[in-house]
Scaffold this motif. Structure first.
Motif, PDB file in Angstrom:
ATOM      1  N   PRO A 109       2.957   2.100   4.706  1.00  0.00           N
ATOM      2  CA  PRO A 109       3.257   1.561   3.832  1.00  0.00           C
ATOM      3  C   PRO A 109       3.349  -0.207   3.784  1.00  0.00           C
ATOM      4  CG  PRO A 109       4.500   3.054   2.627  1.00  0.00           C
ATOM      5  CD  PRO A 109       4.830   3.238   4.298  1.00  0.00           C
ATOM      6  N   THR A 131       0.631  -1.441  -0.035  1.00  0.00           N
ATOM      7  CA  THR A 131       0.107  -0.167  -0.066  1.00  0.00           C
ATOM      8  C   THR A 131       0.934   0.976  -0.193  1.00  0.00           C
ATOM      9  OG1 THR A 131      -0.167  -0.238   2.029  1.00  0.00           O
ATOM     10  CG2 THR A 131      -1.913  -1.442   1.174  1.00  0.00           C
ATOM     11  N   ARG A 132       0.076   2.560  -0.303  1.00  0.00           N
ATOM     12  CA  ARG A 132       0.963   3.075  -0.534  1.00  0.00           C
ATOM     13  C   ARG A 132       0.336   4.889   0.019  1.00  0.00           C
ATOM     14  NH1 ARG A 132       4.919   3.303  -4.795  1.00  0.00           N
ATOM     15  NH2 ARG A 132       4.407   5.686  -5.337  1.00  0.00           N
ATOM     16  N   SER A 137       5.704  -1.922   6.532  1.00  0.00           N
ATOM     17  CA  SER A 137       6.849  -2.099   6.252  1.00  0.00           C
ATOM     18  C   SER A 137       7.872  -1.382   7.031  1.00  0.00           C
ATOM     19  CB  SER A 137       6.659  -1.136   5.110  1.00  0.00           C
ATOM     20  OG  SER A 137       7.776  -0.006   4.202  1.00  0.00           O
ATOM     21  N   GLN A 177       1.962  10.284   3.523  1.00  0.00           N
ATOM     22  CA  GLN A 177       3.337   9.387   4.433  1.00  0.00           C
ATOM     23  C   GLN A 177       3.214  10.715   5.496  1.00  0.00           C
ATOM     24  OE1 GLN A 177       5.780   7.048   4.050  1.00  0.00           O
ATOM     25  NE2 GLN A 177       4.322   6.735   3.824  1.00  0.00           N
ATOM     26  N   ALA A 196       9.885   1.784   5.362  1.00  0.00           N
ATOM     27  CA  ALA A 196       8.560   2.999   5.600  1.00  0.00           C
ATOM     28  C   ALA A 196       8.351   3.745   7.242  1.00  0.00           C
ATOM     29  CB  ALA A 196       7.730   2.915   5.517  1.00  0.00           C
TER      30      ALA A 196
END
Lengths: 489, 489
Positions: A220, A79-80, A228, A83, A231
């Motif tokens: 993510p 997933t993105r 992650s 941020q 991340a």
């Protein structure tokens, strides 16, 4: 089984496993004949059989191709999410979801309700009835603020399976895992603080963060290996994050089990940045692998992990029996428990303790694991059969939740409204994000009994998805609207 | 009964009622003889009898005097807490108190536990057992976020007795009154806000305010008429107060019932300053007067009153069944309920609803009212008999809590420690203040069964108080320490 049937089964398995991808050309009749040492007509018969099953499609003068959507759909990519820390919204939609789970006419494909109809749960009824007949005065009086000692003993024993060495005094019983998460979050941060979460994250956790005025940074998350770490590390370097909340075992909604090495790495990172880890293990017992996976808590050396769980997913949510092992935050958790609910209902605690003590828990757990794993196979089959191509589907390793990603422009909210007419309810993906992501995703609960009615429901959802996808082809992306009026003239 | 016994009883009653105050000279033998038309020797015999009972003391050549402390002790004067917002502390002492209530060897004179041993509660056991035998699937599943409809209906009906017209949809079921107060407080204010409370105030409420980072301004409170409206008005003019929390009916710990006119005045003031009222009615049903007193909620026209209650004091606290009627704050309360505990245990809700529906509630309530009122008479008698002079004692109009004020320099904490050796526990007054007031006060629970053991305990507490009071005569006041060093060389 005849030769051609045998060959057809073999080919079908390869297609299922993704060895032959959707749209790919299959080997020529001649080469297959040579490879398997069978006659040309045997291969042709096998291909005819697969054609009948709509697994493959003949193209004149080109040979046979895998029917695109009948191959195994890929898992959702990592997933993105946005941020940066954001505030959680979406309460109205969550309220709608939790209210709709009470509508008896609606087929609940969206709620987190387990199957409570299996016969292995029956002894619980007898235990409750017996406790009442014995008129145990403990059932009427204020409980110990830690919770009933007999239950804490059983919880400490159960925790051994996830690698934890806990004493009953390390455990505080709560009104479901909901309260465990709620007190844990408040024990480690103040309003205005930032907490990192997997993305997507269970909407109950999201709403709790919202309620306490805590900002959320979504990290993510891979649908196979979990959050992650790369991340997360970047986020930890950039923002004053106080804690990270994870569901490392049988994740809700993605279904992954984080590999042990990644759990260890996450813990090291938490030590390095001196943050707390809130570990939601509510589905952990329902892993399909045996023995069940380790908890991060089992690796914790300095009491920074708050392990939250309950019997809601394994036994029954209506009992409202959960717990937290809060490590170094014990005193704060006790205070927050006291001011939140005083103490937990005594009767259900005693009943659960007795259910485990009498040895009913493990057989029930085994039964439920098998039940959900079998349901997963059937639901996966239905999704492949009834849903259109171009979707991604998670591969849950435990629990009873499936995550489906549709093309980016897809609107799951609209789908949900459309399905209401058919009395079917799904969970829309956007509830699982603070930043409004996953509008194109949905979560399906496969705890339901496998019946013709359930299959019909899946067919209806699949058809509705297909209709909607005609309007938003896989390649489409949401057009960005330019905001801000020009200052010129 | 002989003539002199009759006369003695009459005189004893007058002393009890305070018509003859402690230390006051009684009428001469001659005048009493004339007044009652009895012989001189009958009066003398009556006086001898009262002397034997230590109710009166002869003084040579002066006649008989009421033994000072055997007269009815006065009620505590209006309290005088600090008139500025402060932060709540004292969690360690509260934790000690709630932990000690689990020690079976200790006589609990300090906890808020009701008597759950009366036969009128027995049908509850049968109902719980029956529900389990029927294997009602609702018991295992997630409840409606509002709570079980059948229970909300019964609660709405019960509320009619306190003058409220509520629909079941105005009510949210909670895990005890504790959760009702907790969600109400958060529904009306944010961390850093100020809330006004009666002084003294129940320590659970105080700790909740502490937990949410809310400052407290304690308002002077009269032990007969309740919160001082004059002082509250001054505070409202001076500080940005968001809400006021009151226990207007059968106050904990003072026992008063606020007169209806004052309830109305309080509501008008809340309207005028646009603040919310959180009304804790958990003891309201246990008023000794019949019909029970009105709630402030019953006078509420614009939804600013959040009525919080539970079955914990009337039926049993271990059930953890409470509720809130949050008026205009319904949506926020629902959110806070959801993030705090998800939903409430279904089984105990169904049991309570059925207990009321079958008609067991009212007979039980009548029984408990009479039981506690009778206990109050006996405990008051014991306190008068075993405690020294110079104390003030509240006159509870309901519930089962008695507030005793000792001379200012008295240290109830020390008393509590001393009593631990005798396995007796009291509630120290300072828990009921955010500003460390009431160190010289204690709260006694008179719900306990009236036995020789209870009387012995009261005698031990009384003797310990007497011993301690020798060291701190009634006139002593705490010496104020001058702070701040002089700046002069």
């Amino acid at each position: 089984m005849t030769r051609y049937q045998h060959l057809a089964t073999l080919l079908a398995q390869r297609i299922e496993q993704g060895l032959y991808q959707g749209g790919e050309r299959l080997p020529s009749v001649r080469s297959l004949s040579a490879e398997h040492g069978v006659s040309i007509s045997t291969v042709q018969q096998a291909y005819h059989l697969l054609e009948e099953k709509q697994l493959i499609t003949p193209q004149p003068r080109s040979g046979y191709f895998v029917t695109p959507c009948k191959s195994k759909p890929p898992v959702p990519p990592i997933t993105r999410p946005a941020q940066r820390p954001v505030e959680v919204t979406q309460w109205e939609s969550v309220l709608e979801l939790i209210n709709s789970r009470l509508d008896e006419d609606t087929l609940q494909l969206g709620s987190g309700t387990p199957d409570t109809s299996q016969p292995t749960i029956k002894p619980l009824w007898k235990i409750i009835s017996r406790l009442a007949q014995k008129q145990d005065p403990r059932m009427l009086n204020y409980d110990n603020i830690y919770g009933v000692p007999a239950l804490r003993e059983q919880v400490a024993r159960m925790a051994i399976d996830s690698g934890c060495q806990l004493s009953p005094d390390d455990i505080v019983i709560t009104t479901g895992c909901h309260e465990a998460l709620s007190v844990s979050i408040r024990a480690v941060c103040q309003p205005g603080d930032i907490i990192a979460v997997e993305s997507p994250t269970f909407h109950g956790t999201m709403q709790t963060l919202r309620g306490f005025g805590i900002k959320v940074i979504e990290i993510p998350t891979d649908s196979v290996t979990g959050i992650s770490l790369e991340a997360l590390e970047l986020a930890l370097e950039q923002w004053p994050i106080k804690a990270v909340i994870v569901v490392p075992n049988c994740n809700n909604p993605l279904g992954f089990i984080m590999p042990d090495a990644r759990k260890r790495a996450l813990l090291s990172m938490a030590q390095c940045f001196d943050i707390a880890i809130i570990e939601d293990d509510v589905y952990g017992e329902l892993a399909y692998e045996y023995p069940r996976p380790l908890s991060i808590k089992s690796m914790d050396e300095d009491g920074r992990v708050l392990l939250c769980s309950s019997v809601s997913k394994v036994l029954a949510p209506g009992l409202r029996v959960g717990w937290v092992a809060p490590g170094r935050y014990l005193n704060r958790v006790l205070h927050l428990k006291y001011i939140g609910t005083g103490s937990t209902a005594t009767q259900t605690q005693l009943a659960v303790a007795e259910f485990i003590r009498q040895g009913h828990y493990q057989p029930h757990l085994r039964k439920m694991r098998m039940h959900y794993q079998r349901n997963l196979d059937i639901f996966t089959h239905w999704v492949r059969h009834y849903f259109p191509c171009g979707i991604c589907v998670s591969r849950p390793q435990g629990g009873f939740m499936m995550w489906i990603e549709l093309p980016e422009a897809f609107d799951a909210m609209r789908l949900n409204r459309e399905l209401r007419e058919s009395h079917i309810q799904i969970s829309v993906g956007s509830l699982f994000s603070a930043s409004g992501k996953y509008r194109n995703c949905l979560r399906l609960n496969y705890s339901l009994a496998v019946t013709a009615q359930t299959e019909r429901a899946l067919a209806i959802v699949g058809a509705a998805v297909e209709r909607a996808m005609v309007c938003c082809p896989p390649s489409a992306s949401v057009a960005e609207v330019e905001g801000g009026a020009s200052l010129k003239g």
